[in-house]
Design a protein around this motif. Structure first.
Motif, PDB file in Angstrom:
ATOM      1  N   GLY A  42     -74.077 -49.747  75.979  1.00  0.00           N
ATOM      2  CA  GLY A  42     -74.839 -49.747  77.214  1.00  0.00           C
ATOM      3  C   GLY A  42     -74.816 -48.385  77.874  1.00  0.00           C
ATOM      4  N   GLN A  43     -75.125 -48.351  79.176  1.00  0.00           N
ATOM      5  CA  GLN A  43     -75.200 -47.096  79.916  1.00  0.00           C
ATOM      6  C   GLN A  43     -73.828 -46.446  80.015  1.00  0.00           C
ATOM      7  OE1 GLN A  43     -76.793 -47.549  83.812  1.00  0.00           O
ATOM      8  NE2 GLN A  43     -76.893 -45.343  84.228  1.00  0.00           N
ATOM      9  N   VAL A  44     -73.820 -45.087  79.871  1.00  0.00           N
ATOM     10  CA  VAL A  44     -72.580 -44.316  79.943  1.00  0.00           C
ATOM     11  C   VAL A  44     -72.527 -43.619  81.299  1.00  0.00           C
ATOM     12  CG1 VAL A  44     -71.208 -42.477  78.912  1.00  0.00           C
ATOM     13  CG2 VAL A  44     -72.578 -43.969  77.458  1.00  0.00           C
ATOM     14  N   LYS A  45     -71.384 -43.736  81.989  1.00  0.00           N
ATOM     15  CA  LYS A  45     -71.170 -43.060  83.262  1.00  0.00           C
ATOM     16  C   LYS A  45     -70.052 -42.042  83.092  1.00  0.00           C
ATOM     17  CE  LYS A  45     -72.659 -46.978  86.102  1.00  0.00           C
ATOM     18  NZ  LYS A  45     -72.292 -47.911  87.184  1.00  0.00           N
ATOM     19  N   SER A  81     -67.776 -38.525  84.657  1.00  0.00           N
ATOM     20  CA  SER A  81     -67.335 -37.529  85.622  1.00  0.00           C
ATOM     21  C   SER A  81     -67.232 -36.205  84.880  1.00  0.00           C
ATOM     22  CB  SER A  81     -66.005 -37.947  86.247  1.00  0.00           C
ATOM     23  OG  SER A  81     -65.003 -38.012  85.246  1.00  0.00           O
ATOM     24  N   SER A  82     -66.486 -35.244  85.409  1.00  0.00           N
ATOM     25  CA  SER A  82     -66.383 -33.952  84.735  1.00  0.00           C
ATOM     26  C   SER A  82     -65.507 -34.015  83.496  1.00  0.00           C
ATOM     27  CB  SER A  82     -65.843 -32.893  85.697  1.00  0.00           C
ATOM     28  OG  SER A  82     -64.541 -33.256  86.137  1.00  0.00           O
ATOM     29  N   ARG A  83     -64.567 -34.997  83.426  1.00  0.00           N
ATOM     30  CA  ARG A  83     -63.612 -35.062  82.315  1.00  0.00           C
ATOM     31  C   ARG A  83     -63.609 -36.409  81.588  1.00  0.00           C
ATOM     32  NH1 ARG A  83     -61.272 -29.999  81.017  1.00  0.00           N
ATOM     33  NH2 ARG A  83     -61.209 -28.769  82.927  1.00  0.00           N
ATOM     34  N   VAL A  84     -64.180 -37.458  82.156  1.00  0.00           N
ATOM     35  CA  VAL A  84     -64.087 -38.804  81.600  1.00  0.00           C
ATOM     36  C   VAL A  84     -65.469 -39.439  81.586  1.00  0.00           C
ATOM     37  CG1 VAL A  84     -63.058 -41.095  81.842  1.00  0.00           C
ATOM     38  CG2 VAL A  84     -61.728 -39.068  82.440  1.00  0.00           C
ATOM     39  N   CYS A  85     -65.762 -40.159  80.476  1.00  0.00           N
ATOM     40  CA  CYS A  85     -66.981 -40.960  80.379  1.00  0.00           C
ATOM     41  C   CYS A  85     -66.589 -42.406  80.065  1.00  0.00           C
ATOM     42  CB  CYS A  85     -67.906 -40.441  79.291  1.00  0.00           C
ATOM     43  SG  CYS A  85     -68.766 -38.918  79.716  1.00  0.00           S
ATOM     44  N   VAL A  86     -67.219 -43.351  80.746  1.00  0.00           N
ATOM     45  CA  VAL A  86     -66.966 -44.774  80.529  1.00  0.00           C
ATOM     46  C   VAL A  86     -68.127 -45.335  79.722  1.00  0.00           C
ATOM     47  CG1 VAL A  86     -66.592 -47.008  81.613  1.00  0.00           C
ATOM     48  CG2 VAL A  86     -65.655 -44.941  82.665  1.00  0.00           C
ATOM     49  N   VAL A  87     -67.800 -45.910  78.532  1.00  0.00           N
ATOM     50  CA  VAL A  87     -68.797 -46.437  77.603  1.00  0.00           C
ATOM     51  C   VAL A  87     -68.738 -47.961  77.637  1.00  0.00           C
ATOM     52  CG1 VAL A  87     -69.615 -46.458  75.227  1.00  0.00           C
ATOM     53  CG2 VAL A  87     -68.520 -44.410  76.153  1.00  0.00           C
ATOM     54  N   HIS A  88     -69.869 -48.623  77.839  1.00  0.00           N
ATOM     55  CA  HIS A  88     -69.958 -50.090  77.835  1.00  0.00           C
ATOM     56  C   HIS A  88     -70.406 -50.544  76.453  1.00  0.00           C
ATOM     57  CE1 HIS A  88     -69.463 -50.712  82.196  1.00  0.00           C
ATOM     58  NE2 HIS A  88     -70.005 -49.501  82.280  1.00  0.00           N
ATOM     59  N   VAL A  89     -69.607 -51.463  75.816  1.00  0.00           N
ATOM     60  CA  VAL A  89     -69.842 -51.940  74.455  1.00  0.00           C
ATOM     61  C   VAL A  89     -70.134 -53.448  74.505  1.00  0.00           C
ATOM     62  CG1 VAL A  89     -68.944 -52.121  72.116  1.00  0.00           C
ATOM     63  CG2 VAL A  89     -68.279 -50.181  73.576  1.00  0.00           C
ATOM     64  N   GLU A  90     -71.193 -53.832  73.834  1.00  0.00           N
ATOM     65  CA  GLU A  90     -71.556 -55.245  73.745  1.00  0.00           C
ATOM     66  C   GLU A  90     -71.605 -55.674  72.283  1.00  0.00           C
ATOM     67  OE1 GLU A  90     -75.209 -55.816  75.722  1.00  0.00           O
ATOM     68  OE2 GLU A  90     -74.460 -55.249  77.718  1.00  0.00           O
ATOM     69  N   GLN A  91     -71.110 -56.938  71.985  1.00  0.00           N
ATOM     70  CA  GLN A  91     -71.106 -57.485  70.630  1.00  0.00           C
ATOM     71  C   GLN A  91     -71.517 -58.964  70.667  1.00  0.00           C
ATOM     72  OE1 GLN A  91     -67.681 -54.815  68.439  1.00  0.00           O
ATOM     73  NE2 GLN A  91     -67.713 -56.977  68.123  1.00  0.00           N
ATOM     74  N   SER A 112     -68.804 -58.217  76.026  1.00  0.00           N
ATOM     75  CA  SER A 112     -69.000 -56.929  76.690  1.00  0.00           C
ATOM     76  C   SER A 112     -67.679 -56.428  77.226  1.00  0.00           C
ATOM     77  CB  SER A 112     -70.011 -57.070  77.837  1.00  0.00           C
ATOM     78  OG  SER A 112     -70.181 -55.826  78.483  1.00  0.00           O
ATOM     79  N   GLN A 113     -67.519 -55.105  77.129  1.00  0.00           N
ATOM     80  CA  GLN A 113     -66.287 -54.488  77.618  1.00  0.00           C
ATOM     81  C   GLN A 113     -66.533 -53.001  77.842  1.00  0.00           C
ATOM     82  OE1 GLN A 113     -62.914 -55.545  75.271  1.00  0.00           O
ATOM     83  NE2 GLN A 113     -61.427 -54.423  76.530  1.00  0.00           N
ATOM     84  N   ALA A 114     -65.854 -52.389  78.869  1.00  0.00           N
ATOM     85  CA  ALA A 114     -65.993 -50.975  79.211  1.00  0.00           C
ATOM     86  C   ALA A 114     -64.814 -50.200  78.656  1.00  0.00           C
ATOM     87  CB  ALA A 114     -66.090 -50.794  80.716  1.00  0.00           C
ATOM     88  N   TRP A 115     -65.123 -49.055  78.068  1.00  0.00           N
ATOM     89  CA  TRP A 115     -64.087 -48.229  77.458  1.00  0.00           C
ATOM     90  C   TRP A 115     -64.170 -46.814  78.030  1.00  0.00           C
ATOM     91  CZ3 TRP A 115     -60.549 -50.411  74.260  1.00  0.00           C
ATOM     92  CH2 TRP A 115     -60.865 -51.685  73.748  1.00  0.00           C
ATOM     93  N   PRO A 116     -63.089 -46.315  78.692  1.00  0.00           N
ATOM     94  CA  PRO A 116     -63.081 -44.937  79.200  1.00  0.00           C
ATOM     95  C   PRO A 116     -62.691 -43.946  78.094  1.00  0.00           C
ATOM     96  CG  PRO A 116     -61.090 -46.072  79.895  1.00  0.00           C
ATOM     97  CD  PRO A 116     -61.897 -47.078  79.128  1.00  0.00           C
ATOM     98  N   ILE A 117     -63.479 -42.901  77.964  1.00  0.00           N
ATOM     99  CA  ILE A 117     -63.207 -41.834  76.983  1.00  0.00           C
ATOM    100  C   ILE A 117     -62.816 -40.586  77.773  1.00  0.00           C
ATOM    101  CG2 ILE A 117     -64.077 -40.544  75.030  1.00  0.00           C
ATOM    102  CD1 ILE A 117     -64.004 -43.567  74.619  1.00  0.00           C
ATOM    103  N   SER A 118     -61.575 -40.143  77.610  1.00  0.00           N
ATOM    104  CA  SER A 118     -61.071 -38.984  78.357  1.00  0.00           C
ATOM    105  C   SER A 118     -61.020 -37.757  77.454  1.00  0.00           C
ATOM    106  CB  SER A 118     -59.694 -39.312  78.951  1.00  0.00           C
ATOM    107  OG  SER A 118     -58.782 -39.631  77.921  1.00  0.00           O
ATOM    108  N   THR A 119     -60.323 -36.736  77.955  1.00  0.00           N
ATOM    109  CA  THR A 119     -60.150 -35.437  77.273  1.00  0.00           C
ATOM    110  C   THR A 119     -61.513 -34.782  76.975  1.00  0.00           C
ATOM    111  OG1 THR A 119     -60.116 -36.363  75.029  1.00  0.00           O
ATOM    112  CG2 THR A 119     -58.002 -36.242  76.217  1.00  0.00           C
ATOM    113  N   LEU A 120     -62.473 -34.979  77.846  1.00  0.00           N
ATOM    114  CA  LEU A 120     -63.775 -34.339  77.701  1.00  0.00           C
ATOM    115  C   LEU A 120     -63.805 -33.061  78.525  1.00  0.00           C
ATOM    116  CD1 LEU A 120     -66.102 -37.469  77.921  1.00  0.00           C
ATOM    117  CD2 LEU A 120     -65.017 -36.452  75.909  1.00  0.00           C
TER     118      LEU A 120
END
Length: 813
Positions: A221-224, A226-236, A267-275
């Motif tokens: 889904g839509q990715v949100k 910040s300057s260092r972290v992105c939250v990815v929404h995954v649906e199955q 559906s679940q949201a996953w934060p991706i850091s170290t960006l």
């Protein structure tokens, strides 16, 4: 009657022909000894039997080509086909009456099928209770024929066994699928393939269905961000136990962010850091059951991280003009996204020095700033980059300059030693050596630019303190480069060594310089411009001047490449031609355009100038002598120069007669002054007195100018003498007709000193200068010529000799 019969016969013939054509009757029968399908590379015979006795022919391919057949009998022919390699078409025809259609045969050439191998099956789960078993295999060699494949699958579910068949047709088919319930535990699969040339069957492959189970690909889904972290929404659509997310920036490799053994539902949201800030990231994901296969990757989705203030200072350098030393410019490089951390919206520059502090902002597309140079001493320049989040750390550069011989030179320490440049095909290698006595430098800076374009195309690179060489790439061919190696010990200790004349590829110049000449007497000053940059074809080493005077053998002058002017002296008079050429290391280029000039005789010009000068001096004197004062002085000078021919007036006959009658004399003077009108009838009477005798013409004691005697006339009452018998006659000024002052003679033996008509009011010595001025203003001298005309006297008065005192001339002068 006959005509009607012929027409009827033709009609019947056409009718019979139409009937025969409408039936589609063939003229022959064609067949092959190997049948319509043969193996490639085989040999067989094609036969053709005609329905009538005729001369038959056999053709092949499209368009048909006549073949060399063999006649078996009167109605049959054949053709032997050897090593067939492709599908062919054969046809036969003959001239039967009535005409019939030709016959034809299509021969298909191919191979029997190979045994299928490398069978691989995947159980793609579509729903929680079912899925599709998709099997693929290696079909082997292409048969070039139409194949029929059968996928056979035996499913075991508990104690039940079921056989499934899936038919498919086509020349290139290599996969098939079957739908099975998730209750099936084991499967066995094999493949049968057949075509007209044969049939084969693969070996049996067994699978545990859970081991080949594959969940469907996740949906992102839509990715949100910040300057260092992105939250990815995954649906199955199904429940899985493993999820793997990957991300990457543009043109980089994928980085895996995995979290195993999780229960992934719808559906679940996953934060991706170290960006990193202000980067475009791409994301994708896949999932897996506790056992089995990973799903296919999801569709990529992208998003930008937010900005941060720039993390690092800019790379700043500076340069001065090599021509006028009056322009200094500071340059900076555009920072990468990892440093700028955002979109740069402007640059801030501060220049500080003695009595100077300037701060200015420039747009984001500017990469340099011209620094004022009307001051001397040190100059500190600071540059910042600004984005939407703030300013970068300050980048400072200090230049210290001193003025020597009207040029700005850097205060320097020990410069790099043995700087050498080596050219390659598309790069230049610069090497140097650290001074032995110098301390360890902080860093080196290597700069380079096309010759003469330092301020416009300056490039540089910073190198570590242990570096001793650098390779410059991106060098344009047939372009001459120069530059320098700077060694930086600290902010105030900088030195450099330059290099020049470096080019990757060179050729001779395409054109020569354009010449301009300036002739000055017997020398010529030759100037020229540089050869256009695109036509130099490398580094110009020197110029050659060709000078020819018609002799056919030009004189050559070699001039360094840095010069733009050359003077040739001591040229004899002649007609000359001059032209130039430029040279590189590859040789001399084409000659430029010829220019002609003339060297004239110098003597003719000198005589002409002398004549003009004499003429101008004479013209000046003529104009000057038109002034009455100048003519008066000229006449006095002439009289003084003629002293040896002027007689003594005291010895004249007139003077001796006048001494006999001493006393008063009345003289009537005809004045030459223009103020006297013609209506005057009464004569002007003067009283004459005799003074002691004086020496004649004493220039050193002169007191008054000598004037010629005026023209006078005696009144009727006077005696025969025009002038009184005396050596000195002095008249008093008559300001009006009523003046009647007289003065008696004091000494009848006085020598005549001068004769004055007006202006004397007394005889005191102290009034001498005033009398001289009034006398000078009188109009005794004629004004119509440069030299005086002979004097005319009235009555019977004559002078045998006249003695003139010239002393006053020198005093007046």
């Amino acid at each position: 009657m006959a005509t009607m019969f012929q027409s009827w016969s033709v009609f019947l013939a056409l009718t019979l022909l139409a009937v025969q054509l409408g039936n589609g009757e063939k003229s022959c029968v064609i067949w092959s000894s190997a049948g319509p399908v043969v193996q490639r590379g085989s040999t067989f015979t094609v036969y053709c039997t005609f329905n009538c006795r005729c001369k038959g022919s056999m053709y092949s391919d499209h368009p048909p080509k006549l073949q060399k057949h063999r006649e078996i009998n009167s109605t049959t022919i054949d053709l032997n086909v050897v090593n067939i390699t492709m599908n062919r078409t054969y046809s036969c025809e003959c001239d039967c009456h009535p005409a019939q259609d030709p016959c034809g045969l299509d021969i298909s050439a191919g191979y029997p099928p190979d045994r299928p191998r490398n069978i691989s099956c995947i159980y793609k789960i579509r729903k929680n209770d079912s899925g599709d078993v998709v099997c693929t295999w290696d079909k082997g060699q292409d048969t070039y024929l139409w194949n029929t494949s059968v996928l056979l699958l035996r499913a075991v579910s508990g104690n039940h066994t079921k056989l499934y068949k899936e038919y498919s047709k086509g020349p290139g088919l290599l996969s098939s699928s079957l739908t099975l319930s998730r209750s099936v535990q084991l499967i066995s699969v094999w493949v049968q393939v057949r075509n007209p040339l044969g049939s084969v069957e693969s070996s049996i492959t067994n699978y545990t269905l859970s081991n080949i189970a594959m969940p469907p690909a996740p949906v992102l889904g839509q990715v949100k961000c910040s300057s260092r972290v992105c939250v990815v929404h995954v649906e199955q659509s199904v429940k899985t136990q493993h999820l793997e997310i990957q991300y990457r920036a543009e043109h980089q490799t994928w980085t895996t962010y995995a979290d195993a053994h999780v229960q992934m539902n719808s559906s679940q949201a996953w934060p991706i850091s170290t960006l990193e800030p202000y980067k475009l990231y791409h994301f994708r994901a896949r999932s897996k059951f506790s056992v089995g296969l990973w799903s296919e990757w999801s569709t990529n989705i992208s998003s930008w991280t937010e900005e941060e203030a720039p993390a690092k200072e800019l790379d700043v350098w500076f340069a001065e003009s090599t021509s006028d030393f009056k322009s200094m410019r500071v340059y900076w490089k555009e920072a990468g996204i990892s440093i700028s951390r955002g979109r740069i919206i402007e640059y801030k520059i501060n220049v500080s020095g003695p009595n100077l502090n300037i701060t200015t902002n420039t747009s984001a597309d500017v990469r340099s700033y011209t620094v004022p140079v009307h001051f001397s001493g040190s100059c500190d320049v600071t540059v910042w980059a600004r984005n939407s989040k703030g300013l970068s750390p300050p980048a400072r550069i200090t230049t210290r300059r001193t003025k020597v011989h009207d040029k700005l030179l850097y205060l320097s320490a020990e410069p790099p030693q043995d700087v050498q440049a080596a050219s390659g095909n598309h790069s230049i290698t610069i090497s140097w050596r650290k001074p032995e006595t110098a301390p360890l430098p902080a860093e080196y800076v290597l700069e380079w630019y096309p010759e003469g374009r330092k301020l416009d195309e300056l490039r540089w690179v910073r190198l570590g303190k242990n570096e001793s060489h650098a390779v410059i790439s991106g060098i344009r061919p047939f372009e001459c480069y120069e530059g320098a190696v700077y060694v930086l010990y600290n902010e105030s200790s900088v030195s450099h060594t330059t290099f020049k004349g470096v080019s990757t590829l060179e050729s001779v110049p395409e054109v020569g310089p354009l010449v301009e000449e300036e002739v000055d007497r017997n020398k010529v000053r030759i100037t020229w411009r540089e050869v256009p940059r695109g036509q130099r074809m490398g580094c110009i080493t020197h110029y050659t001047i060709y000078l020819e005077n018609g002799s056919g053998q030009p004189t050559l002058y070699s001039v360094p490449a840095t010069e733009r002017m050359h003077v040739i002296n001591d040229l004899p008079p002649a007609v000359y031609s001059v032209w130039m050429s430029a040279s590189t290391a590859r040789g001399e280029g084409r000659a430029g355009q010829k220019v002609k000039f003339f060297i004239k005789q110098e003597t003719q010009l000198f005589l002409l100038l002398v004549c003009i000068f004499v003429f101008l001096v004479a013209l000046f004197l003529v104009c000057l002598c038109q002034s009455s004062a100048v003519k008066q002085r000229f006449w006095e000078l002439f009289q003084c120069l003629m002293l040896d021919v002027v007689p003594d007036p005291a010895n004249s006959k007139w003077a001796r007669e006048c001494t006999q009658e001493k006393g008063k004399m009345d003289l009537q003077l005809q004045l030459s002054n223009s103020t006297v009108t013609e209506e005057e009838e009464e004569p002007i009477l003067v009283d004459v007195e005799e003074l002691p005798k004086q020496d004649t013409c004493t220039p050193t004691n002169a007191s008054s100018p000598q004037l010629p005697p005026p023209q006078t006339s005696l009144s009727p009452e006077t005696t025969t003498l025009l002038y009184p018998v005396t050596t000195y006659i002095k008249s008093f000024s008559h300001d009006s007709d009523s003046s009647d002052h007289t003065q008696t003679s004091l000494d009848t033996n006085t020598t005549v000193d001068y004769i004055s008509s007006h202006g004397l009011e007394n005889t005191d010595v102290e009034d001498q200068e005033e009398e001289e001025d009034e006398f000078t203003d009188s109009h005794f001298l004629p004004t119509h010529g440069i030299f005086m005309e002979p004097l005319q006297f009235g009555g019977k008065l004559t002078l045998d000799t006249v003695k003139i005192d010239c002393s006053d001339f020198f005093q007046n002068g």
